[in-house]
Design an enzyme around this catalytic site. Structure first.
Site: not given
Lengths: 280, 484
Positions: B417-418
């Protein structure tokens, strides 16, 4: 033509064109202007840095003798680079001519600079050293072309795969029995990597080969170690106190095991059913 | 070669959680919309094996890495549907306190959008049957310890429990954006150009006039009044930095949060067959206030068995126990941040991330709790992914694990989850876009993807991204219609 070449091959081919033109320019430059090079470097040396001045040749004929050698070397390098540029796959084997030449000159210039401190030697090393490094780097990246790994790297990963999943034990299937299929899948994965990532992975594979020696857990490389000792070496690297060894081992293990267990025979051997589902 | 020229009112780059929603809202509001996507469209029937799926649908085959000590693997999607095509279909609303901390629209303002997003992607709590063995054994551990193990909310329709969410659902049960928003956008008149990669902005009189790029057919240009970037928190900032655009704040590419995660695998005497059922079906949020979330995770043999320790006969015997394994991940709401830069030599981006000691301590705590859950559920040993103590067999071992000194390099890290690399905010000096996701520096440039979320969320972000994109795109469409 570079149609059908891989990006790394195109980059190497372009570098060979630049090299051929540079060396070609060096032929008349050394022939007619070579006599001015050392005085020019001495001029810079005298004004910029406190280094001793390079002694000019006493007899003009002595300088001419060495210039002939320099010009012939430049002509040979021009020819080799031009041949490689014309057909990068057919003539890539000529690259070591350039590499050996530039490696020798760089190391000798450095040694001479260390002993005599003339700026001319440092200039020589700073010119030929980068040429050597860039040529080696681009050649290394371009060499396997559509195979992505060269023969030595394949040997290393086969040795690793065999050490991870030997043919006997809990189930019959071993890595070596499925190495061709696994390598084909591995190549599919490698085909998606950016050139820099592929270069990094190939370096990791090569460093991993010598990692048993670097890490102090063995006296042989992975390839040279007896087959029975390799699992212990890999396990030792994977649990090494330095994270770099652990991480490199796990990286290569991951790509190998993903490729191996992608084979239906291997995944069936551990009980995986690709059609399994909860609901019909 | 002559470039093909496309004209439109709005061009949206990317078809993931942000781009697909933005394009749909614009098209449904009557805005002439063109959607560009780097990857191509994939049907469920195409998804065969792991290597094939990763090669087709992941950027760099899933090998994108954030450089640090240790490097962190951040797999991201490259396909119509973006990362929603290869995520685990887990849906969370963002925690209220996180929304409040943004300082923008409040939770109540966003609530109608949450509801609409959840309705359009068919988000709902999973049936217990679909949790499979992977959920069953962890729930048993939770029951033994009095810890609630919850079934997760997933965006699926008629899920069969094939267990392959991360490699493309073979029966198209996952309601990724290629199944939901993109068809809606196309039905509303939007045009989709897959396999079109954007290279540069086209500038005219110091204003962004469109985009230039290339596809298999050759170069193309898109001339548009409005540009919406939705390429994800890694690619969008790299693109903006390369174009030297929208970065007067100096914040583009900074503040990268990734939700670092560690995989923990437990071995049971019983046959678990964790590959049947939804791999990420359950969660434990008891320690969410400490930034720790436990969620199920399981894959076909290759990616899972590669993470287990050992070599030779020992390792082979562990792999032979595949049917007896269960797996979960510990995910941290990170306080550490990294950064993104433009890629070199053909790489789409370069990411840098260094896990901090505080996050490493949280990770060790989460791993210890997960080990306790598995042991209470009957596991005979647990593979921790924590280098100083890779295997625990009982609670005494767990106590030893917690007593070990911790270092960020002790973990084998993954992240999915950047976030945060083009953060939203109302201060142009400290953020990249405003709360309508409009660039502070270029009035016709919008960023509608995970990069606008300014802080680590602590939960899977797809619903949050969709919600922010939905609100921003509706506001944009309303402004656009008022102007015209």
């Amino acid at each position: 033509m570079d149609t059908g070449l891989f990006p790394a091959e195109r980059a190497f081919r372009a570098w060979m064109l630049v090299s051929a033109l540079t060396f070609a320019f060096a032929v008349p430059f050394f022939l007619f202007g070579g006599v001015f090079i050392v005085p020019a470097v001495n001029f810079v040396s005298a004004h910029v840095c406190p280094l001793p001045l390079y002694p000019l040749p006493q007899d003009g004929m002595e300088g001419a003798f060495w210039r002939v050698l320099a010009v012939s070397m430049m002509a040979m390098l021009t020819w080799a680079c031009w041949k490689i540029y014309r057909d990068v796959r057919l003539h890539a084997d000529l690259t070591p001519i350039v590499l050996v030449s530039k490696c020798c000159s760089t190391s000798m210039y450095l040694a001479l600079f260390a002993s005599h401190h003339y700026l001319a030697y440092l200039v020589g090393a700073l010119t030929d050293g980068p040429i050597f490094l860039v040529t080696w780097l681009l050649w290394f990246m371009a060499r396997p072309a559509d195979q992505y790994l060269d023969r030595r790297e394949e040997d290393i990963i086969f040795a690793m795969g065999d050490a991870l999943i030997p043919p006997d034990g809990a189930y019959e299937t071993g890595f070596i029995a499925l190495r061709t299929e696994s390598l084909a899948d591995l190549r599919r994965s490698l085909a998606t990597l950016a050139p820099l990532s592929l270069f990094g992975l190939r370096l990791i594979i090569r460093v991993l080969n010598i990692a048993p020696i670097l890490s102090g857990i063995g006296r042989h490389t992975l390839l040279k170690a007896p087959r029975a000792e390799r699992p212990a070496l890999l396990a030792g690297l994977e649990s090494h106190r330095l994270w770099v060894f652990r991480w490199m081992t796990m990286t290569v293990k991951a790509i190998l095991m993903i490729a191996f267990f992608n084979q239906p025979e291997a995944s069936r051997a551990v009980g995986f059913d690709p059609e399994a589902r909860i609901r019909p | 070669m002559t470039a093909q020229t496309h004209h439109c009112k709005a061009v949206v780059v990317g078809t993931g959680a942000g781009g697909a929603v933005a394009a749909t809202m614009l098209a449904e509001a009557g805005v002439d919309t063109l959607i560009l996507e780097w990857g191509r469209r994939h049907a469920g029937s195409e998804h065969r094996d792991v290597v094939d799926s990763m090669s087709r649908m992941y950027i760099e085959g899933g090998a994108t890495v954030a450089v640090g000590c240790p490097p962190v693997l951040i797999p991201t999607g490259r396909a119509v549907g973006g990362t929603t095509l290869i995520n685990s279909a887990t849906c969370f609303r963002p925690p209220r306190e996180k929304v409040a901390a943004w300082g923008g629209p409040g939770y109540e303002t966003l609530e109608p959008y949450f509801c609409e997003v959840e309705q359009r992607i068919n988000a709902g709590v999973l049936d217990e049957e679909l949790l499979g063995g992977n959920g069953r054994v962890l729930k048993r551990g939770g029951d033994a310890l009095g810890i609630v193990v919850k079934p997760l909310v997933h965006n699926v329709r008629d899920c069969k429990g094939r267990g392959r969410c991360a490699f493309g659902c073979p029966v198209d049960a996952k309601q990724s954006t290629d199944q939901t928003f993109i068809p809606s956008a196309l039905a509303a008149g939007a045009r989709l150009l897959p396999s079109h990669r954007v290279d540069t902005f086209i500038m005219k009189d110091s204003r962004i006039a469109g985009l230039w790029g290339h596809s298999a057919e050759g170069p193309f240009e898109v001339l548009a009044d409005v540009i919406v970037l939705a390429m994800g928190a890694l690619f969008t900032p790299a693109f903006l930095l390369k174009q030297r655009m929208a970065n007067r704040s100096g914040c583009v590419g900074r503040n990268l949060n990734i939700h670092p995660a560690c995989r923990v695998v437990a071995e049971f005497d019983e046959i678990v067959d964790a590959f049947k059922g939804v791999p990420q079906g359950i969660c434990v949020d008891l320690w969410a206030s400490r930034g720790i979330m436990i969620e199920g995770i399981f894959t076909p043999p290759g990616p899972l068995l590669a993470s287990l320790p050992g070599a030779g006969a020992d390792y082979k015997s562990i792999t032979a126990a595949y049917r007896h394994l269960a797996g979960s991940g510990v995910m941290i709401s990170d306080t550490s941040t990294g950064r993104v830069r433009p890629g070199l030599f053909g790489s789409p981006f370069q990411a840098f991330y260094q896990l901090g000691t505080a996050d490493a301590v949280s990770m060790r705590f989460g791993i210890a709790r997960l080990c306790e859950l598995y042991l209470a559920g009957g596991a005979k040993r647990v593979f921790t992914g924590f280098a100083p103590m890779p295997v625990v067999c009982n609670t005494r071992d767990v106590a030893k694990l917690e007593a070990r000194a911790v270092n960020p390099t002790d973990f084998e890290l993954l992240a999915f989850h950047p976030l945060g690399t083009c953060a939203m905010g109302d201060n142009p000096g400290k953020s990249v876009v405003n709360f309508d996701l409009q660039s502070h520096d270029a009035s016709n440039l919008y960023v509608m993807d995970a990069s606008v979320i300014p802080h680590s969320l602590g939960v899977n972000p797809q619903v949050t991204i969709m919600t922010l994109a939905m609100r921003a795109a509706r506001n944009l469409a309303a402004r656009s219609s008022r102007q015209s």
